[in-house]
Structure formats: C-alpha cells, structure tokens
Design a protein around this motif. Structure first.
Motif, PDB file in Angstrom:
ATOM      1  N   PRO A   1       0.810  -1.227   0.000  1.00  8.21           N
ATOM      2  CA  PRO A   1       0.000   0.000   0.000  1.00  8.21           C
ATOM      3  C   PRO A   1       0.843   1.277   0.000  1.00  8.21           C
ATOM      4  CG  PRO A   1      -0.925  -1.564   1.557  1.00  8.21           C
ATOM      5  CD  PRO A   1       0.403  -2.121   1.114  1.00  8.21           C
ATOM      6  N   GLY A   2       1.893   1.295   0.795  1.00  7.54           N
ATOM      7  CA  GLY A   2       2.723   2.488   0.888  1.00  7.54           C
ATOM      8  C   GLY A   2       3.495   2.772  -0.384  1.00  7.54           C
ATOM      9  N   ILE A   3       4.084   1.729  -0.979  1.00  5.46           N
ATOM     10  CA  ILE A   3       4.889   1.957  -2.182  1.00  5.46           C
ATOM     11  C   ILE A   3       4.005   2.275  -3.385  1.00  5.46           C
ATOM     12  CG2 ILE A   3       5.102  -0.401  -3.049  1.00  5.46           C
ATOM     13  CD1 ILE A   3       7.884   2.268  -2.912  1.00  5.46           C
ATOM     14  N   ILE A   4       2.803   1.735  -3.424  1.00  5.87           N
ATOM     15  CA  ILE A   4       1.893   2.051  -4.528  1.00  5.87           C
ATOM     16  C   ILE A   4       1.522   3.532  -4.491  1.00  5.87           C
ATOM     17  CG2 ILE A   4      -0.441   1.648  -5.421  1.00  5.87           C
ATOM     18  CD1 ILE A   4       0.007  -1.352  -4.649  1.00  5.87           C
ATOM     19  N   GLU A   5       1.255   4.046  -3.318  1.00  7.28           N
ATOM     20  CA  GLU A   5       0.955   5.486  -3.194  1.00  7.28           C
ATOM     21  C   GLU A   5       2.159   6.333  -3.572  1.00  7.28           C
ATOM     22  OE1 GLU A   5      -1.984   7.034  -2.439  1.00  7.28           O
ATOM     23  OE2 GLU A   5      -2.897   5.056  -2.550  1.00  7.28           O
TER      24      GLU A   5
ATOM     25  N   VAL B   1       3.288   9.263  -6.946  1.00  2.00           N
ATOM     26  CA  VAL B   1       3.971  10.554  -6.788  1.00  2.00           C
ATOM     27  C   VAL B   1       5.267  10.556  -7.591  1.00  2.00           C
ATOM     28  CG1 VAL B   1       5.104  12.098  -5.142  1.00  2.00           C
ATOM     29  CG2 VAL B   1       2.948  10.984  -4.529  1.00  2.00           C
ATOM     30  N   PHE B   2       6.032   9.457  -7.507  1.00  2.00           N
ATOM     31  CA  PHE B   2       7.292   9.376  -8.251  1.00  2.00           C
ATOM     32  C   PHE B   2       7.045   9.519  -9.750  1.00  2.00           C
ATOM     33  CE2 PHE B   2       9.018   6.368  -4.741  1.00  2.00           C
ATOM     34  CZ  PHE B   2       9.230   7.447  -3.906  1.00  2.00           C
ATOM     35  N   GLY B   3       5.960   8.947 -10.229  1.00  2.00           N
ATOM     36  CA  GLY B   3       5.631   9.034 -11.647  1.00  2.00           C
ATOM     37  C   GLY B   3       5.317  10.452 -12.081  1.00  2.00           C
TER      38      GLY B   3
ATOM     39  N   LEU C   1       5.781   0.417  -8.740  1.00  2.00           N
ATOM     40  CA  LEU C   1       6.970   1.258  -8.622  1.00  2.00           C
ATOM     41  C   LEU C   1       7.682   1.385  -9.962  1.00  2.00           C
ATOM     42  CD1 LEU C   1       9.061   2.822  -6.966  1.00  2.00           C
ATOM     43  CD2 LEU C   1      10.152   0.616  -6.466  1.00  2.00           C
ATOM     44  N   PHE C   2       7.979   0.260 -10.593  1.00  2.00           N
ATOM     45  CA  PHE C   2       8.742   0.293 -11.840  1.00  2.00           C
ATOM     46  C   PHE C   2       7.958   0.943 -12.983  1.00  2.00           C
ATOM     47  CE2 PHE C   2      11.191  -3.314  -9.858  1.00  2.00           C
ATOM     48  CZ  PHE C   2      12.299  -2.537  -9.584  1.00  2.00           C
ATOM     49  N   ARG C   3       6.669   0.749 -13.018  1.00  2.00           N
ATOM     50  CA  ARG C   3       5.861   1.407 -14.059  1.00  2.00           C
ATOM     51  C   ARG C   3       5.930   2.930 -13.929  1.00  2.00           C
ATOM     52  NH1 ARG C   3       0.784  -2.660 -14.248  1.00  2.00           N
ATOM     53  NH2 ARG C   3       1.657  -4.036 -15.812  1.00  2.00           N
TER      54      ARG C   3
ATOM     55  N   LYS D   1       5.169  -8.347  -5.287  1.00  2.00           N
ATOM     56  CA  LYS D   1       5.012  -8.211  -6.734  1.00  2.00           C
ATOM     57  C   LYS D   1       4.175  -6.994  -7.134  1.00  2.00           C
ATOM     58  CE  LYS D   1       3.343 -10.691 -10.783  1.00  2.00           C
ATOM     59  NZ  LYS D   1       2.779 -11.954 -11.266  1.00  2.00           N
ATOM     60  N   GLU D   2       2.992  -6.852  -6.610  1.00  2.00           N
ATOM     61  CA  GLU D   2       2.091  -5.755  -6.994  1.00  2.00           C
ATOM     62  C   GLU D   2       2.742  -4.388  -6.754  1.00  2.00           C
ATOM     63  OE1 GLU D   2      -2.237  -3.918  -5.675  1.00  2.00           O
ATOM     64  OE2 GLU D   2      -1.677  -5.920  -4.988  1.00  2.00           O
ATOM     65  N   GLY D   3       3.394  -4.245  -5.620  1.00  2.00           N
ATOM     66  CA  GLY D   3       4.053  -2.990  -5.293  1.00  2.00           C
ATOM     67  C   GLY D   3       5.248  -2.708  -6.183  1.00  2.00           C
ATOM     68  N   MET D   4       6.032  -3.737  -6.488  1.00  2.00           N
ATOM     69  CA  MET D   4       7.192  -3.567  -7.364  1.00  2.00           C
ATOM     70  C   MET D   4       6.759  -3.173  -8.768  1.00  2.00           C
ATOM     71  SD  MET D   4      10.143  -3.901  -6.058  1.00  2.00           S
ATOM     72  CE  MET D   4      11.014  -4.624  -4.706  1.00  2.00           C
TER      73      MET D   4
END
Length: 66
Positions: free
Chosen positions: A7-11, A15-17, A40-42, A34-37
């Motif tokens: 949840p934290g990395i998806i949020e 922002v990073f994007g 992040l990479f997208r 997996k889902e968070g990675m």
C-alpha cells in the motif's frame, strides 16, 4: 526501512511518476511484493534521469516476473 509494504509503495509510486526528476530511489527491506514492485517500476519510467534503483531485501523473485 520504513515497512512501506504494497500500500505504501503504490501510493509513493504515483507521486514518483508525476515528479519526473528522480535520480535515485532506495527502498530496501520494506516488505514490497510483486504488486508494489510493478507499480513502482511502471512509474519510474517517467523519470528519465534515474541512475540508481535500490530495492534489495523485498519479495520480488524470478517467478514473479513470469
């Protein structure tokens, strides 16, 4: 090592994007799976000056990439 988990990395990934100016990201030992990675990479794709990605000690493995 702030235990972001998915949840934290998806949020943060959203922002990073939008930033587009990241040069380094370091999120070791955060329980990201997996889902968070993938999120992040997208979103990191939108940061053309990115030079270093540190994601060690999370839960992505070769089977997750298939």
């Amino acid at each position: 090592r702030s235990r972001l988990e998915n949840p934290g990395i998806i949020e943060l990934a959203q922002v990073f994007g939008q930033m587009g100016s990241l040069r380094k990201i370091s999120v070791p030992q955060n329980g990201i799976k997996k889902e968070g990675m993938i999120a992040l990479f997208r979103n990191l794709i939108n940061n053309p000056e990115l030079q270093m990605i540190e994601v060690n000690d999370n839960y992505l493995n070769d089977d997750d990439l298939k």
